[in-house]
Design a protein around this motif. Sequence first.
Motif: not given
Length: 699
Positions: A252-272
Amino acid sequence: MANVHKLRNIGISAHIDSGKTTLSERILYYCNKIHEIHEVRGKDGVGATMDHMELERERGITIASAATNVIWQGHEINVIDTPGHVDFTIEVERSLRVLDGAVLVLCSVGGVQSQSLTVDRQMKRYHVPRIAFVNKCDRTGANPYRVKNQLIEKLGLNAVLMQIPIGLEDRLEGVVDLVRMKALYFDAGPHMDQVREEEIPAHLLEEAEARREELLDGVSLCSDELMEAMLEENVTEELLNKAIREATISLQLCPVFMGSAYKNKGIQPLLNAVVNYLPDPTDVVNKALDLDNHEEEVVLHSDDDMPTVALAFKLEDGQYGQLTYIRVYQGKIRKGDELYNTRSRRKFRVGRLIRMHASAMEDLSEAGSGEIAALFGIDCASGDTFCDPKLNYSLSSMFVPNPVISLAVKPVDKKASDNMAKALNRFTKEDPTFRTYVDPESNQTIIQGMGELHLEVYVERMKREYKAEVEIGQPEVAYREAITARADFNYTHKKQTGGSGQYARVAGYIEPLVDSGDSEEPKDYEFVDEIKGGTIPSEFIPSCDKGFQTAIKKGSQVGFPVIGVKAVINDGAWHAVDSSDMAFQTAALSAFREAFEKAKPVILEPIMRVEVVAPNEFQGSVFASINQRRGMIVSSTEDNASSTVVAEVPLSEMFGYSTVLRSLTQGKGEFTMEIGKYGRVPSGVSEELKKAYQEKRKR
């Protein structure tokens, strides 16, 4: 064995070049699986860990889905990186079939592109819960808010932002976590890539609060408990996380996360988020069919103590023989266990049991339910079910699209011919969308697949992995033939030569089959028996059906299969001595061919749905190039820098289009295509096709 609640099976899938493989590389790095990062098209020539085929590294694309296994905060995550090109769509299908959740990666500039639509359709087909990750927020023109709106408009998902960016494009510093209301920066630690948590910067506070309200509204629609807590104004973090998790798993829901894999930003919250919001194997309902009990559905339980049920979803030929990837749905598999393959009805023993990390492997002593592992040296096909010998269950197999393009391949010498046979044998076993056969008329070996790139890759692999030098002919399109009017037939087949002869008469009509529209797949052929009073004995009715089925395999105009035909028999005659199964088959075959000529036959060709993305200034040339190819433009949209043109173009006109498009757009345009439907060939073209077919037959 790890606790099954701490297990996640996830896939990473997206449009071409959205950064799936780059993201997988970062996930491996942060989970301490690899100690330095290599880029997909990196200068160091190593290439990403997940692209382990030499071809993948050269082209910078993913061809085969690769599996690996990582540990994040005490949770075990099986990650499968899937290809983005539509030619390798089977790889995505087979991965989604066995995964419990997925990460849909989107480019913050491109947004929801054609391939994202295809992948989303596949996720819906297998009911896979997903979280979205808006990648490349460091690119010029990045706009995660626009992407979130596209998820709602184009894919119909209830997309809710879980984060907002701190700065965008070259000023991307981090993200604000809207659940915990903290700012996250990714510049701590010796390599400047660990998470640093701060208070939300003042200039973003107001926006963050507004977006958090949106988040709460979006989630509370799916959770009464959260709704009550909002009214009482005591929303706790645990409660919110629980509500998000439940809503995500129930699709019923699609949570949206953001960042830049190339610049190593936002990966850890995505894994959480993967750990917090995506399902573990017990959250997903998997069903099998009981073959001993009229294929009744049985629900499988992720419980190690129950009898084993597993699915072989992918085969690979390693240097030590065949490697079979399996997903265990129920029970567990130990070394030395005896299992039963319900398709081939054979028992076998488990020899080596391993876990894959891209192309490296580690031995396991057992694999529990919910796990993805691999077996060595077992003879089976893709999609087989392995059970405990006490059970006879079958898991539903995956959807396999039909090939649309074929090529003739010819080995240069005897040695190449032996090697080619080995290669084709292996490829057809591994990949259900790749098929091969020998054309009885020209005696050529024909390979069929989902697109030019698909076949190109296989020809290249024959040369590299099997040293089979082959010459390739012109690509051929999978045409179809059809009828447009009703035609009657009344055909007598008789052959009286000494001894028993052959005699059969069939009468009736053929007419176009109207699509009822309720089923997904249109039917290609229907047989109706309207014989009254036994003018043809009932034992010969199936023979007539068989005769018609032989006739539709090859039409008389261009020698391709006939589709959309309803054959009705309503009269006939037989002879007590001379009638036989064969006689009726021959009569039906000849009757069909005779009626087919009178039924105003037409040739149909595959019409592709083509999406071209190119900078605005080339829009005119793109339109012209599509019109020259008998294309119909369906829609065209422009945003600040690029325009997207969607068109329907016959496959036969699309050969070599990539080269043309590159030269038209100075190398900046790209296109993707997938099969849309079958459409009628214009009369001029069909005359040429018929002429070519007649000449080929004379030869």
